[in-house]
Design an enzyme around this catalytic site. Sequence first.
Site, PDB file in Angstrom:
ATOM      1  N   GLY B  23      -9.929 -65.286   2.233  1.00  0.00           N
ATOM      2  CA  GLY B  23      -8.887 -64.304   1.971  1.00  0.00           C
ATOM      3  C   GLY B  23      -9.419 -62.882   1.959  1.00  0.00           C
ATOM      4  N   SER B 120      -3.877 -65.618 -11.294  1.00  0.00           N
ATOM      5  CA  SER B 120      -3.001 -64.510 -11.639  1.00  0.00           C
ATOM      6  C   SER B 120      -2.495 -64.697 -13.066  1.00  0.00           C
ATOM      7  CB  SER B 120      -1.838 -64.515 -10.655  1.00  0.00           C
ATOM      8  OG  SER B 120      -0.654 -64.064 -11.237  1.00  0.00           O
ATOM      9  N   SER B 121      -2.106 -63.605 -13.669  1.00  0.00           N
ATOM     10  CA  SER B 121      -1.599 -63.700 -15.047  1.00  0.00           C
ATOM     11  C   SER B 121      -0.283 -64.464 -15.144  1.00  0.00           C
ATOM     12  CB  SER B 121      -1.410 -62.294 -15.623  1.00  0.00           C
ATOM     13  OG  SER B 121      -0.516 -61.573 -14.784  1.00  0.00           O
ATOM     14  N   CYS B 122       0.354 -64.748 -14.013  1.00  0.00           N
ATOM     15  CA  CYS B 122       1.633 -65.460 -14.093  1.00  0.00           C
ATOM     16  C   CYS B 122       1.454 -66.956 -14.399  1.00  0.00           C
ATOM     17  CB  CYS B 122       2.468 -65.260 -12.838  1.00  0.00           C
ATOM     18  SG  CYS B 122       1.872 -66.194 -11.441  1.00  0.00           S
ATOM     19  N   TYR B 149       4.379 -70.759  -7.673  1.00  0.00           N
ATOM     20  CA  TYR B 149       3.032 -70.202  -7.514  1.00  0.00           C
ATOM     21  C   TYR B 149       2.191 -70.523  -8.741  1.00  0.00           C
ATOM     22  CZ  TYR B 149      -0.515 -66.492  -7.010  1.00  0.00           C
ATOM     23  OH  TYR B 149      -1.691 -65.790  -6.914  1.00  0.00           O
ATOM     24  N   LYS B 153      -1.443 -72.495  -9.052  1.00  0.00           N
ATOM     25  CA  LYS B 153      -2.644 -71.855  -9.599  1.00  0.00           C
ATOM     26  C   LYS B 153      -3.195 -72.617 -10.796  1.00  0.00           C
ATOM     27  CE  LYS B 153      -3.336 -68.649  -6.687  1.00  0.00           C
ATOM     28  NZ  LYS B 153      -4.631 -68.507  -5.993  1.00  0.00           N
ATOM     29  N   THR B 177      -5.248 -59.466 -14.296  1.00  0.00           N
ATOM     30  CA  THR B 177      -3.988 -58.858 -14.700  1.00  0.00           C
ATOM     31  C   THR B 177      -3.378 -58.160 -13.488  1.00  0.00           C
ATOM     32  OG1 THR B 177      -2.986 -57.386 -16.336  1.00  0.00           O
ATOM     33  CG2 THR B 177      -5.068 -56.674 -15.388  1.00  0.00           C
ATOM     34  N   LEU B 179      -2.939 -55.843 -10.592  1.00  0.00           N
ATOM     35  CA  LEU B 179      -3.952 -55.117  -9.836  1.00  0.00           C
ATOM     36  C   LEU B 179      -3.322 -54.023  -8.994  1.00  0.00           C
ATOM     37  CD1 LEU B 179      -5.911 -58.249  -8.577  1.00  0.00           C
ATOM     38  CD2 LEU B 179      -6.585 -56.716 -10.440  1.00  0.00           C
ATOM     39  N   HIS B 192       4.989 -54.137  -5.731  1.00  0.00           N
ATOM     40  CA  HIS B 192       5.039 -54.150  -7.195  1.00  0.00           C
ATOM     41  C   HIS B 192       5.276 -52.738  -7.715  1.00  0.00           C
ATOM     42  CE1 HIS B 192       2.633 -58.163  -7.378  1.00  0.00           C
ATOM     43  NE2 HIS B 192       3.898 -58.354  -7.141  1.00  0.00           N
ATOM     44  N   ASP B 282      15.005 -53.498 -18.329  1.00  0.00           N
ATOM     45  CA  ASP B 282      13.619 -53.121 -18.547  1.00  0.00           C
ATOM     46  C   ASP B 282      12.617 -54.194 -18.127  1.00  0.00           C
ATOM     47  OD1 ASP B 282      13.738 -50.969 -21.506  1.00  0.00           O
ATOM     48  OD2 ASP B 282      13.292 -50.519 -19.414  1.00  0.00           O
TER      49      ASP B 282
END
Lengths: 328, 323
Positions: B23, B120-122, B149, B153, B177, B179, B192, B282
Amino acid sequence: MADTTGSEMKSGSFMSEKSAKIFVAGHRGLVGSAIVRKLHDQGFTNLVLRTHSELDLTSQSDVESFFATEKPVYVILAAAKVGGIHANNTYPADFIGVNLQIQTNVIHSAYKHGVKKLLFLGSSCIYPKFAPQPIPESALLTGPLEPTNEWYAIAKIAGIKMCQAYRLQHQWDAISGMPTNLYGQNDNFHPENSHVLPALMRRFHEAKANNADEVVVWGSGSPLREFLHVDDLADACVFLMDQYSGFEHVNVGSGVEVTIKELAELVKEVVGFKGKLVWDCTKPDGTPRKLMDNSKLASLGWTPKISLKDGLSQTYEWYLENVVQQKQ
Amino acid sequence: MAETIGSEVSSMSDKSAKIFVAGHRGLVGSAIVRKLQEQGFTNLVLRTHAELDLTRQADVESFFAQEKPVYVILAAAKVGGIHANNTYPADFIGVNLQIQTNVIHSAYEHGVKKLLFLGSSCIYPKFAPQPIPESALLTASLEPTNEWYAIAKIAGIKTCQAYRIQHGWDAISGMPTNLYGPNDNFHPENSHVLPALMRRFHEAKVNGAEEVVVWGTGSPLREFLHVDDLADACVFLLDRYSGLEHVNIGSGQEVTIKELAELVKEVVGFEGKLGWDITKPDGTPRKLMDSSKLASLGWTPKVSLRDGLRQTYDWYLKNVCSQ
């Protein structure tokens, strides 16, 4: 997420296509062999079956060629690397890796080669260790898993999610069924790594054959468990293939709980052991209760047919003919 | 489970060891390549998607059999925002599972000494405690919009752990976190928040607009890490960490969306007004990773948000808007 329930989809198509080609992956295991028996009983004549040496499901290109050549209409994915606590602890990479590879290969190739419907089978161990009892489908991923089988559980959860994702993106008919504790013909009766029901059966049988005075069972006998005969599971699978095209996975259980004590006494009676049944209360009991919530499947119209006593009798007969005889 | 913590001995002392960065053209992979080259690693093996399709098991096996890399950094994935995840869930879970299963297994089978898997943080529950510690993994439900996703992960983290336990093989996982930086996605519809703000302020400046209106109140708190810092942390972890548990990689520096917007406005040099449409939602009130584990290993980020934004805007001017 929108859940297309059984009643909203075209029902009855599976049962009306008795000559449609059906691939049962894992046809030699406890679950797969019961499904094959059930399909034969129901008059399905066109089953495609491959042993591991004929088709290694972990090989992406072999799975692709198989689907391209055979083009089954239906797929039941009952092939998996399975085992008890000890096996999961010793071979975690195999338990997660092999199962992920099998699932990814089969689900994707099935979709790509025009399979009309796929049923993915898992296990009650997908649920959190401290899930509410009875365990509803909605308990999935709401808490930590039982560490001793998390590798297998993560793989199976990924399989459920893959089926859902393919349904959402491609409107492809993939469903998942999660059975409770199963027993019956072709179960594993190995002295060291079998589950509680076949282990008890074997022990009472050997005690009877050896004229032992007693059989000692660990714990107090008070934990509650649910068991489903694998022929009932197979019946539920055919039912779901025919009647269910929903997004959410479906629990497949009997709804019938017994204490380990009740189970042991029943097995003792079925086997015909006349000695004593003793409890070693210094040994651990394990989870106090484990029962699946089967109301979703019940509301679709399916109920199990095999009582625990009848199921145990039938299993013991099979054990005598196939396990005990073989050794002699 | 027994935790093997970072050894004192540097694993990456051999600068000529062959390293496969999967990647290498993405935001993360390209930053890792830059960092490795800066650090004097001369023997990088890189393959574009057309040269090596990581979803093809046989191709991945041949590649590893031939190249026999010593180290692998797995930064290849199918990524995207909320809309993409919602539209292509099968691709998000299926492609990522296939890449991971293929690369991790082949790497192990062909004698790779160490593999770093990036996520990833997700992966964390939607309502995880803030800051989010590593131990929050799988303790509650995921955020539905990126669960496909996330599941892939999580399976990757667990695959690495399982290979470590069964084979004693050195596989680690790092979870960054939010990026930002060079090679980020500045697409008007699916970028994003940070690159989206940068693009919008830039276009407003160029067009002489009076105002840029941002959704929400600006009060949600977010954390950002420059991708060069992420790359630095990756090299650090490869060198020093051989633990079972995954590692959060964050800056520990929170800003409100309002502070972020004001900073981007200043860096871009937009002189007009910054307005807030408080009728719009929000989003999550706070999202911050707990990076104390990484800090206790001895790593700290070096790129401040202001400097990082300047550097990113320079890159943006040269590479995105000049085209």
